[in-house]
Write a protein that holds these residues in place. Structure first.
Motif, PDB file in Angstrom:
ATOM      1  N   UNK A 196       0.807  -1.228   0.270  1.00  0.00           N
ATOM      2  CA  UNK A 196       0.085   0.011  -0.131  1.00  0.00           C
ATOM      3  C   UNK A 196       0.624   0.823   0.282  1.00  0.00           C
ATOM      4  N   UNK A 197       1.786   1.279   0.932  1.00  0.00           N
ATOM      5  CA  UNK A 197       2.825   2.643   0.914  1.00  0.00           C
ATOM      6  C   UNK A 197       3.660   2.155   0.185  1.00  0.00           C
ATOM      7  N   UNK A 198       3.776   1.262  -0.942  1.00  0.00           N
ATOM      8  CA  UNK A 198       4.809   1.900  -2.209  1.00  0.00           C
ATOM      9  C   UNK A 198       3.298   2.165  -3.493  1.00  0.00           C
ATOM     10  N   UNK A 199       2.812   2.012  -3.513  1.00  0.00           N
ATOM     11  CA  UNK A 199       1.685   1.976  -5.028  1.00  0.00           C
ATOM     12  C   UNK A 199       1.214   4.111  -4.533  1.00  0.00           C
ATOM     13  N   UNK A 200       1.515   4.107  -2.811  1.00  0.00           N
ATOM     14  CA  UNK A 200       0.623   5.393  -2.332  1.00  0.00           C
ATOM     15  C   UNK A 200       1.642   6.550  -2.982  1.00  0.00           C
ATOM     16  N   UNK A 256       0.015  -5.913 -12.100  1.00  0.00           N
ATOM     17  CA  UNK A 256       0.770  -6.236 -10.879  1.00  0.00           C
ATOM     18  C   UNK A 256      -0.690  -6.046  -9.594  1.00  0.00           C
ATOM     19  N   UNK A 257      -1.042  -4.908  -9.878  1.00  0.00           N
ATOM     20  CA  UNK A 257      -2.046  -4.404  -8.360  1.00  0.00           C
ATOM     21  C   UNK A 257      -3.397  -5.125  -9.052  1.00  0.00           C
ATOM     22  N   UNK A 258      -4.238  -5.537 -10.423  1.00  0.00           N
ATOM     23  CA  UNK A 258      -5.362  -6.476 -10.035  1.00  0.00           C
ATOM     24  C   UNK A 258      -5.279  -7.740  -9.788  1.00  0.00           C
ATOM     25  N   UNK A 259      -3.362  -8.776 -10.136  1.00  0.00           N
ATOM     26  CA  UNK A 259      -3.041  -9.527  -8.949  1.00  0.00           C
ATOM     27  C   UNK A 259      -3.164  -9.698  -7.730  1.00  0.00           C
TER      28      UNK A 259
END
Length: 311
Positions: free
Chosen positions: A213-217, A242-245
């Motif tokens: 979560x922190x990485x994608x923020x 990657x988000x979908x998986x």
């Protein structure tokens, strides 16, 4: 049964009682299994044979495909055999092996998905340091750490689970062996040691989730600061698979283990177990290749090469 040594086999839950439905399930499982092998096999071949795909992102994707093949191969062949031969038994040793490999592949895959989030973070937020932070040696070490952590966790949980005395029969309320169902067969109060190990694993899972979560923020903030829409679209397109998986992997697992008991039923539990154990490894390759032009190009080149060789 006084202890686990008196159990020579376990009884798995059937998908259906009618012979016609059993054969239908066998056909469905066979189709899904072959599709998963084909999809992941094409990704493995494309990444291995195409030099343009010898990058960290596709190296991790190759490892993900290997884990998906292992995961679905641990679950579906036994389910297909039981449906085809109208049986529902699995040997004690077979159940131990199934639990070991299921935990191994699922834990290693989750660890690898966390590593892949780090790969996307470095690629988008620190592109100038991508080569130094994700060199070939670093990638190999991170992949080995994902596989190694999965194996150690699997050995720990399998040893703890099957060292417990089993006093509640041998009927597993699932179409494959999994730890929560085995714990239901153990003597009251005897599973506290495994519960402690599960708490430790849940803490690690939560830690990986926070990291993703922190990485994608950070990725989202970096993408929104990009000056052109084309650069934003390109960055998002590398992250969406990657988000979908990750979303599919976590949502099906969380619903399976945290759904309210009031809506639980044998039929629903079977469907949910199918969704979290079979669906992700079957469709991950499709998700990654659907919008990835490099994968499509590599697969097309692979088919062209095979076709020319047969001429």
């Amino acid at each position: 049964m006084s202890n686990s040594s008196s159990v020579s086999e376990f009884l798995l839950l059937e998908f259906a009682d009618m012979r016609e439905l059993q054969l239908l399930h066998f056909t469905l499982f066979l189709g899904i299994y072959l599709a998963a092998l084909l999809g992941n096999g094409l990704i493995l071949s494309a990444v291995a044979c195409h030099h343009r795909l010898h990058t960290p992102m596709y190296f991790f994707l190759l490892n993900l495909a290997l884990l998906d093949v292992g995961c679905i191969s641990t679950i579906l062949p036994k389910a297909m055999a039981n449906a085809l031969w109208d049986t529902k038994t699995i040997s004690y040793q077979g159940c131990v092996a199934q639990v070991l490999f299921i935990v191994f592949f699922f834990d290693a895959e989750y660890s690898l998905l966390t590593v892949m989030a780090y790969d996307r973070y470095v690629a988008i937020c620190k592109p100038l340091h991508y080569g130094s932070l994700l060199g070939s040696r670093a990638c190999a070490q991170m992949a080995a750490a994902a596989w190694g952590s999965g194996f150690l966790n699997a050995v720990l949980h399998t040893a703890n689970t099957f060292s417990l005395p089993l006093c509640q029969g041998n009927a597993v309320e699932q179409f494959f062996c999994e730890i929560p169902q085995i714990l239901k067969l153990s003597c009251s109060g005897a599973y506290l040691r495994e519960v402690g190990a599960l708490v430790f694993s849940v803490s690690l899972v939560f830690g990986c989730f926070v990291f993703i979560v922190v990485s994608y923020v950070q990725i989202l903030r970096a993408v929104l600061r990009m000056p052109s829409e084309q650069a934003q679209h390109k960055a998002f397109s590398t992250c969406l698979p990657h988000l979908a998986v990750v979303s599919l992997f976590l949502s099906t697992g969380i619903f399976a283990y945290l759904k309210p008991p009031s809506i639980s039923s044998p039929s629903l539990d079977l469907v949910v177990a199918f969704l979290y154990s079979v669906l992700p490894p079957a469709v991950n390759s499709l998700i990654y290749s659907m919008r990835n032009t490099e994968i499509k190009h590599a697969v097309r080149k692979l088919f062209e090469y095979i076709f020319l060789q047969q001429k």
